[in-house]
Design an enzyme around this catalytic site. Sequence first.
Site, PDB file in Angstrom:
ATOM      1  N   ARG A  15       0.846  -1.194   0.000  1.00 31.10           N
ATOM      2  CA  ARG A  15       0.000   0.000   0.000  1.00 31.10           C
ATOM      3  C   ARG A  15       0.879   1.241   0.000  1.00 31.10           C
ATOM      4  O   ARG A  15       1.605   1.495   0.964  1.00 31.10           O
ATOM      5  CB  ARG A  15      -0.901   0.024   1.254  1.00 31.10           C
ATOM      6  N   GLU A  48       0.482   4.160   0.733  1.00 33.18           N
ATOM      7  CA  GLU A  48      -0.175   5.216   1.501  1.00 33.18           C
ATOM      8  C   GLU A  48       0.860   5.958   2.323  1.00 33.18           C
ATOM      9  O   GLU A  48       1.621   5.332   3.058  1.00 33.18           O
ATOM     10  CB  GLU A  48      -1.162   4.589   2.486  1.00 33.18           C
ATOM     11  N   ARG A 104      -0.332   2.066  13.058  1.00 33.80           N
ATOM     12  CA  ARG A 104      -0.945   0.847  12.528  1.00 33.80           C
ATOM     13  C   ARG A 104      -0.888   0.692  11.015  1.00 33.80           C
ATOM     14  O   ARG A 104      -1.531  -0.176  10.447  1.00 33.80           O
ATOM     15  CB  ARG A 104      -2.395   0.726  13.008  1.00 33.80           C
ATOM     16  N   HIS A 105      -0.103   1.521  10.353  1.00 28.59           N
ATOM     17  CA  HIS A 105       0.037   1.394   8.899  1.00 28.59           C
ATOM     18  C   HIS A 105       1.449   0.959   8.507  1.00 28.59           C
ATOM     19  O   HIS A 105       2.427   1.472   9.028  1.00 28.59           O
ATOM     20  CB  HIS A 105      -0.284   2.719   8.219  1.00 28.59           C
ATOM     21  N   GLU A 117     -10.263  -2.816  13.192  1.00 25.58           N
ATOM     22  CA  GLU A 117     -10.578  -3.709  12.083  1.00 25.58           C
ATOM     23  C   GLU A 117      -9.365  -4.558  11.718  1.00 25.58           C
ATOM     24  O   GLU A 117      -8.267  -4.041  11.542  1.00 25.58           O
ATOM     25  CB  GLU A 117     -11.007  -2.855  10.878  1.00 25.58           C
ATOM     26  N   SER A 145     -11.638  -7.358   6.424  1.00 22.81           N
ATOM     27  CA  SER A 145     -12.718  -6.780   5.651  1.00 22.81           C
ATOM     28  C   SER A 145     -13.082  -7.796   4.589  1.00 22.81           C
ATOM     29  O   SER A 145     -12.200  -8.413   3.987  1.00 22.81           O
ATOM     30  CB  SER A 145     -12.229  -5.470   5.021  1.00 22.81           C
ATOM     31  N   ARG A 201      -1.663  -6.850  12.140  1.00 25.95           N
ATOM     32  CA  ARG A 201      -2.687  -6.264  13.010  1.00 25.95           C
ATOM     33  C   ARG A 201      -3.245  -7.292  13.976  1.00 25.95           C
ATOM     34  O   ARG A 201      -3.501  -6.999  15.146  1.00 25.95           O
ATOM     35  CB  ARG A 201      -3.826  -5.672  12.180  1.00 25.95           C
TER      36      ARG A 201
END
Lengths: 537, 537
Positions: free
Chosen positions: A309, A311, A317-318, A460, A463, A511
Amino acid sequence: MTSKTGATGVSDGEQVKSKSQLKKEEKLAAKAMKKEQFKTMNKTNTNDQESGEDISVGKYGVLKMIQSSKSVVSDRVFVDVKNIMTILADNSVWIRGRLHTSRAKGKQCFMVVRQQQWSIQVLAVVSDTISKQFVKFCSNINKESIVDIKGKVTRTPSKIGSCSQQDVELHIEELWVVSQSANQLPLLIEDASRPVKGDDDEDQGLNIKVNQDTRLDNRVIDLRTPANQAIFRLEAGVCKIFRDLLTAKGFVEIHTPKMINAASEGGANVFTISYFKGSAYLAQSPQLYKQMAIAGDFDRVFTIGAVFRAEDSNTYRHLTEFVGLDLEMAFKYHYHEVVDVIGSLFTNIFKGLRDNYQSEIKTICEQYPVEPFKFLDPPLKLEFPTAVNMLREAGVEMGDEDDLSTPNEKLLGRLVKAKYDTDFYILDKFPLAIRPFYTMPDPDSKVASNSYDMFMRGEEILSGAQRIHDSDYLIERAKHHQVDIEKIAAYIDAFRYGCPPHAGGGIGLERVVMLYLGLDNIRKVSMFPRDPKRLTP
Amino acid sequence: MTSKTGATGVSDGEQVKSKSQLKKEEKLAAKAMKKEQFKTMNKTNTNDQESGEDISVGKYGVLKMIQSSKSVVSDRVFVDVKNIMTILADNSVWIRGRLHTSRAKGKQCFMVVRQQQWSIQVLAVVSDTISKQFVKFCSNINKESIVDIKGKVTRTPSKIGSCSQQDVELHIEELWVVSQSANQLPLLIEDASRPVKGDDDEDQGLNIKVNQDTRLDNRVIDLRTPANQAIFRLEAGVCKIFRDLLTAKGFVEIHTPKMINAASEGGANVFTISYFKGSAYLAQSPQLYKQMAIAGDFDRVFTIGAVFRAEDSNTYRHLTEFVGLDLEMAFKYHYHEVVDVIGSLFTNIFKGLRDNYQSEIKTICEQYPVEPFKFLDPPLKLEFPTAVNMLREAGVEMGDEDDLSTPNEKLLGRLVKAKYDTDFYILDKFPLAIRPFYTMPDPDSKVASNSYDMFMRGEEILSGAQRIHDSDYLIERAKHHQVDIEKIAAYIDAFRYGCPPHAGGGIGLERVVMLYLGLDNIRKVSMFPRDPKRLTP
């Protein structure tokens, strides 16, 4: 011959030796010296000859680098530190471990030797059989060096609080340095292992802490703390339970490509690769490939692999690269067939960790205390509107089709914990409006979809959804979402030739481990984490 | 209610129905019609009303898209095709599978329904209970559509050669189309499943073959062939056995980053990634990270993950992305401790495949015949000079320190097979000159190193070595190889703080599966292969 042939290494040739020993060693020593592979551990040792003959010659020193020489044939049997218990008292054993600490005190040297999560005290005392030089040598070995030690297992008068083996210690007979550590360590295992205490603890200020970047910059050392040894063993356990359970349920493991020709989730947050004369992208999810495997008749599949990712999120948490535990499953009539499999998968992971990783959990909790993870069996399943009501009752203002913000997600976790006493729950029936175009709408509702998230300690970790398996309907929904049909042609084509209804989900391994253990940063559970600012080591 | 509520889907509202049926269905039908989710399977069916009332109404049709509606509650139990045997004779069972073929013949329709590697014949014959319309409907379903069929298990008078279930067939009672395939298929499963025969087979020319690119372009269909179903199940088996065995031996699974800040093997053949404002590279091997895990006290580690090679090699055995099965292990005195573990790992993989994947192997061999894979237990281990001698005796001219060319590698495989009757062997003690700088030299030889390759059917599938675990010596060797020390600083640093002697290796999953099965192209064993010319699907 044993590998003690390297013993002369401590002496630079000056050390006085017994004739028999010299005889044994000179041939190989000469050869090794020529190759300049002998090392001097510590100059002070070699100069400390004032007391005359060293009665411990041949019992200690620096081993020649272990190079798998034919001439080194050893039948030495090593014992694991964790297995050294009072039952072995009065036996001599060999261990190979790291010198965790050493402390000289008069004619004694107290050492702690560490092996992963276990440690034992080793005592060297000047005596009829142990020379002053030997004890001094022990006290001068650099911390973190790897040593072979022979010692007599001895009951201790009182428990040794600083070691995992509290009832026994080793009284030294031989010690050989296998691999030397540098003198200066960028961080000390003792500091890196220190328990995290509450803010109100008055001792807190006195203890050195090791900050996250220092740990990660020197991960090779940081990984040696008992907590880290346990964290990554437990993480391996999560993968093992995931696979074993799904394999038992008829899932097939597949491997999906990481290099793809189009961004999997629409183009944002994707890393670009130079691919020969063109470009490619790093997959943000194996979802298309899992679905293709379903359309290709594999019925139930899982895959564990890197997910990327791009991002620019610098949060606790990333990560830019993490491990995805993904599964996809054809079902007969209702996607809850799949939700039930995933729910029981989590219950089994939690049970498996609780039952088989107790020692790891205990070790981790000694450094990072946390409330034990609570779960229900079968797991709690709530519908989205129920969650909205709970949040509204707690004073949150939100619309029926609003997504959960991170603070609301956490608040909901606390409300659910208070009401149902579980740290894990499934939230079903997310509003269609906030889910991707390929999500199957709920035919019995105007706003809901056949999609779900799962949460651990209010965050979360999965998903998932029933995916649309009909190409015409997929086109309709893509158009509704103003997705460019041409760009997803390959995806749509996968469903043109018959595809069973199916659902699945993707789990972020890090996670799961972070939240199960109640840790405060995802970098603690990624062996070599990647974020926008970190690509090393 | 069962899901047959969608039955009206075939009629466009024109079909004549019994009152009770209409009563049952009208409510849901009306709702569904409004949503336009009903489909018409085949116009000829709906127009074929000249014979009056259809006695099979409600027994066949196209199901409404399975959308997990609350109103569809079914307790229908499905049976796996592979489990339908004579013991079930005279029972009615439900199956969900793909329509493999259908052939109308007068008042009969012979169908074959496929489920992964298994298939069964289904017979629809006009009778007191089966209408002409029903049989016609059966004969008009597009191949590859997914169907639910209820049928009575019936013994066949003679074996059905074209199906996996040869002694029974189903006599149809109900049939519902769950997911329709497009009318035109880019390839036919029958063609894609056709056995590969020798060049001298005179039938060869008459049969349509499907070329590799057509297969890969339409992988979703190609994956459905019995051989492909079996290949990827067997591939999953290799990973499973690899992990189970190593876990039992105390190895810890780790995950290593794919995005790295420096090319792992010197800079050539590496893919570059745009990483925010900078660049990164795709890892060509997890080796550094495995070694760091060893230096970090994990003792024995394995990892399974994507490995990337930017080599412009368009051959039958090169991929730009493949799955690496990597392991690394600390040892006490001799790297053969590790070689023995890897050797027995392979023996166990071969045994596990032979014993637990017999059905898959048989299925694959029906399409791709091959001699069974032969191996010795313990495996054969030869030293490099022995191999050179064998090749020289066979007329090859080569120097003592020359690497094996691909043709010589294959010739050697044939020579070894002829002499030792094994398709797997270990070649130990490669010349130091042709191995990377971090390879431990053999201290007992001027030319050899502590390194090894392993071979299957004459091709390399693993390369490994004892690695230098001493940072000073590593620098010395790197300088000797004219490697820029600054560029490998992080690698060298990993060994500054004590590291046990260790060795390991990397296995190419796809090569193992390809060579075990004697297949001619690595793309056959990569679900979604990547090569310089292929990034899709």
